[in-house]
Design a protein around this motif. Structure first.
Motif, PDB file in Angstrom:
ATOM      1  N   CYS A 162      53.263  21.268  35.317  1.00  0.00           N
ATOM      2  CA  CYS A 162      53.899  20.917  35.573  1.00  0.00           C
ATOM      3  C   CYS A 162      53.985  19.297  35.765  1.00  0.00           C
ATOM      4  O   CYS A 162      52.443  18.822  36.687  1.00  0.00           O
ATOM      5  CB  CYS A 162      54.447  21.318  37.655  1.00  0.00           C
ATOM      6  SG  CYS A 162      55.627  20.102  38.607  1.00  0.00           S
ATOM      7  N   CYS A 203      58.265  22.387  43.099  1.00  0.00           N
ATOM      8  CA  CYS A 203      58.673  21.365  42.932  1.00  0.00           C
ATOM      9  C   CYS A 203      60.515  20.633  42.386  1.00  0.00           C
ATOM     10  O   CYS A 203      60.662  20.024  42.088  1.00  0.00           O
ATOM     11  CB  CYS A 203      57.874  19.993  41.686  1.00  0.00           C
ATOM     12  SG  CYS A 203      55.824  20.301  42.202  1.00  0.00           S
ATOM     13  N   CYS A 226      53.072  17.871  39.940  1.00  0.00           N
ATOM     14  CA  CYS A 226      52.171  18.544  41.162  1.00  0.00           C
ATOM     15  C   CYS A 226      51.028  18.706  40.580  1.00  0.00           C
ATOM     16  O   CYS A 226      49.891  18.760  40.780  1.00  0.00           O
ATOM     17  CB  CYS A 226      52.207  19.836  42.377  1.00  0.00           C
ATOM     18  SG  CYS A 226      53.107  21.507  40.762  1.00  0.00           S
TER      19      CYS A 226
END
Ligand SMILES: [Zn+2]
Lengths: 415, 153
Positions: free
Chosen positions: B42, B59, B45
């Motif tokens: 990701c 997220c 994050c």
């Protein structure tokens, strides 16, 4: 009195017979992205609660809402699943409305998501799991398996629709050509809708009639496809809706009505009835929803209709039972252009369930398209201004109808 | 009132299901065929998912198919385990001679754990936090069975 609720967006995934490029959560995610894209001021973090539904037996994935949580943006937020057969999507939409109208603290904006990825499973097996429930009802009536095989309706949904069709055809004195005309209407409309499944811009009545019978009077070319697809709708309060879009669509009436019991193969038209096309549940759901919405003359006050019709005879039947046309006059409306895109009462301009049927999503796609027609954002947008529209769903085994009445103005309290 | 058995249902129902793994898991299985473990990351994050996925739920971030792929080692850390005297993959033979050990393993460099068998380890050797690595099947085909299980490093 509940709070006034508004729809601010609706979105779709691409639909086809086999979306093998995505797994189930990824398919769901597509519709959500499409829905939120239309409301730039809003992100997934702004959604307060989620409602979702499909028919898990069709894919063989148990509790898919848990698997899909992250893909719906629902992690650590209130999430509820609703599953009611063919009406699943309609029930999910109504549950989305209930969430907002209830006025619970902190729950203003709700995402409703309905979907089906039928290519993953065997729909007949899926339907069989539903039918087994009915078989056990028959067992409790003392009917054993041997006797049962003689009375069960053939071929799942079509076995039900065939009885509706023959009753309706004899009442309205119409032929298969009238049924084929409805199919042509739908498939040509679908050709102008990006997410539709069966797009046939040049289909003719002759071509439909040239296909073999599946069950009289329904021919292969008249039947809905089995689709993979997803739909999402965004519900919020009247106040918040004004900041999110130009034309909020107010939900002014909802109903979900079953008309008595209906057990496949036993009392197929509902108990104490002989006419499968009577559809008192549809009539009752429309009476309820129209009275909530302050609609007294549906024929005059409703500008657009999306009705749930996998089979063409049902489209004719529903339009009458929902009070949009006089009994037995619907076939004429397809001949004289009333139901066409530029007609007085355009019907199923999305192509309808007859062209696209991802079962769990289908009954939500009806109010979703009907709402977008009011916003002026539908994919096969009607040229006239739509003020009031309806989205209908059908399912259960026979007699469960969902209805949502929407308008560009709030409930008419003065009526 | 009399009671009688109306129905005793015996028989087979054939239910054919297909499962589309999607493009992300497709890449994962392609990796297995080459005896490689891949995950994706990701961008918000920094969490690394193994197996890979199209969305980070933390997220609400979509992870593009063509970006942020991470090659992961075949080693990992034992995070949790359980022991069963039954054979998990075969209901007919039931009890097994040696207990089956099933573990949650966090592949090094990822933030998620995958579940598979522990092989060639006795129950008293197991320790949470111990290092393990993939035991590959001899002939890989791009399927879950490419991983026999995890063994001690
Ligand atoms: Zn993240």
């Amino acid at each position: 009195m509940g709070r006034q609720v508004a729809i601010v967006s609706a979105g779709f995934s691409e639909h086809s017979s086999k979306r093998s490029d995505v797994n189930m959560p990824e398919l769901v995610n597509e519709a959500i992205i499409n829905c939120l894209k239309k409301v730039p001021s809003l992100g997934l973090k702004d959604i307060d609660a989620f409602v979702t539904g499909n028919m898990p037996a069709f894919e063989g994935a148990n509790m898919p809402e848990l698997w899909s949580t992250d893909w719906m943006g629902a992690r650590n937020k209130p999430l509820m699943r609703v599953t009611t057969g063919g009406t699943t999507g309609g029930s999910v939409a109504i549950a989305g409305y209930y969430h907002v109208t209830a006025g619970l603290p902190g729950i203003d904006t709700v995402l409703a998501i309905a979907y089906e990825q039928q290519s993953q499973g065997d729909t007949s097996v899926g339907l069989a799991s539903t039918a087994y429930g009915e078989i056990s009802i028959l067992n409790t009536l003392g009917i054993d398996y041997d006797s049962l095989s003689r009375i069960l309706s053939a071929g799942a949904a079509i076995g039900v629709a065939a009885y509706q069709a023959t009753n309706y055809m004899s009442k309205a004195r119409i032929t298969e050509e009238d049924l084929a005309r409805v199919v042509v209407h739908n498939r040509r409309n679908a050709a102008k809708n990006w997410w539709a499944h069966l797009k046939m811009p040049d289909l003719t009545i002759e071509e439909v009639l040239d296909t073999p019978y599946v069950q009289y009077p329904l021919r292969y070319g008249m039947l809905c496809p089995a689709s993979d697809g997803a739909c999402a709708m965004l519900f919020t309060t009247e106040e918040k809706a004004k900041d999110m879009c130009d034309i909020p669509v107010y939900v002014n009436g909802v109903a979900s009505v079953a008309n008595e019991s209906a057990v496949l193969g036993y009392d197929g038209s509902g108990s104490a009835q002989t006419d499968p096309s009577a559809q008192i549940g549809a009539m009752r759901s429309s009476e309820l929803a129209y009275s909530q919405a302050g609609i007294s003359f549906p024929r005059k006050e409703i500008d657009y209709a999306e009705v749930y019709a996998p089979f063409p005879n049902q489209e004719l039947m529903w339009l009458e039972k929902l009070g949009l046309f006089e009994e037995t006059t619907a076939p004429e409306m397809y001949k004289n252009g009333t139901t066409a895109l530029d007609g007085d009462l355009p019907v199923n301009c999305s192509g309808g369930v007859n062209s696209t049927n991802a079962i769990g999503a289908s009954a939500m796609e009806r109010p979703a398209v009907a709402a977008l027609q009011i916003m002026g954002k539908a994919d096969n947008q009607v040229p006239k201004t739509v003020h009031t529209s309806i989205g209908h769903g059908w399912g259960g085994s026979l007699n469960l109808c969902t209805l949502m009445v929407m308008s560009d103005e709030q409930k008419r309290k003065w009526r | 009132m009399t009671e009688k058995v109306i129905v005793s249902n015996k028989g087979l129902v054939r239910a054919d299901f297909n499962f589309w793994v999607g493009k992300y898991m497709d890449k994962f299985y392609d990796g297995l065929e080459q005896k490689k473990i891949v995950g994706n990351k990701c961008s918000k994050c920094g969490d690394v998912f193994c197996p890979p996925r199209s969305v980070c739920g933390k997220c609400n971030e979509n992870l593009p198919l063509d970006q942020n792929w991470v090659d992961l080692p075949e080693s990992g850390t034992l995070q949790n385990y359980t022991i069963t005297p039954y054979k998990v993959t075969d209901r007919r033979t039931r009890k097994v001679k040696d207990p089956q050990l099933i573990a949650m393993v966090q592949i090094d460099g990822s933030n998620t754990a995958i579940v598979n068998r522990l092989l060639n380890i006795t129950p008293d050797e197991i320790k949470i936090g111990m290092k393990v690595k993939v035991d590959w099947s001899e002939k890989t085909t791009g399927a879950p069975s490419d991983i026999n299980g995890f063994v001690k490093v």
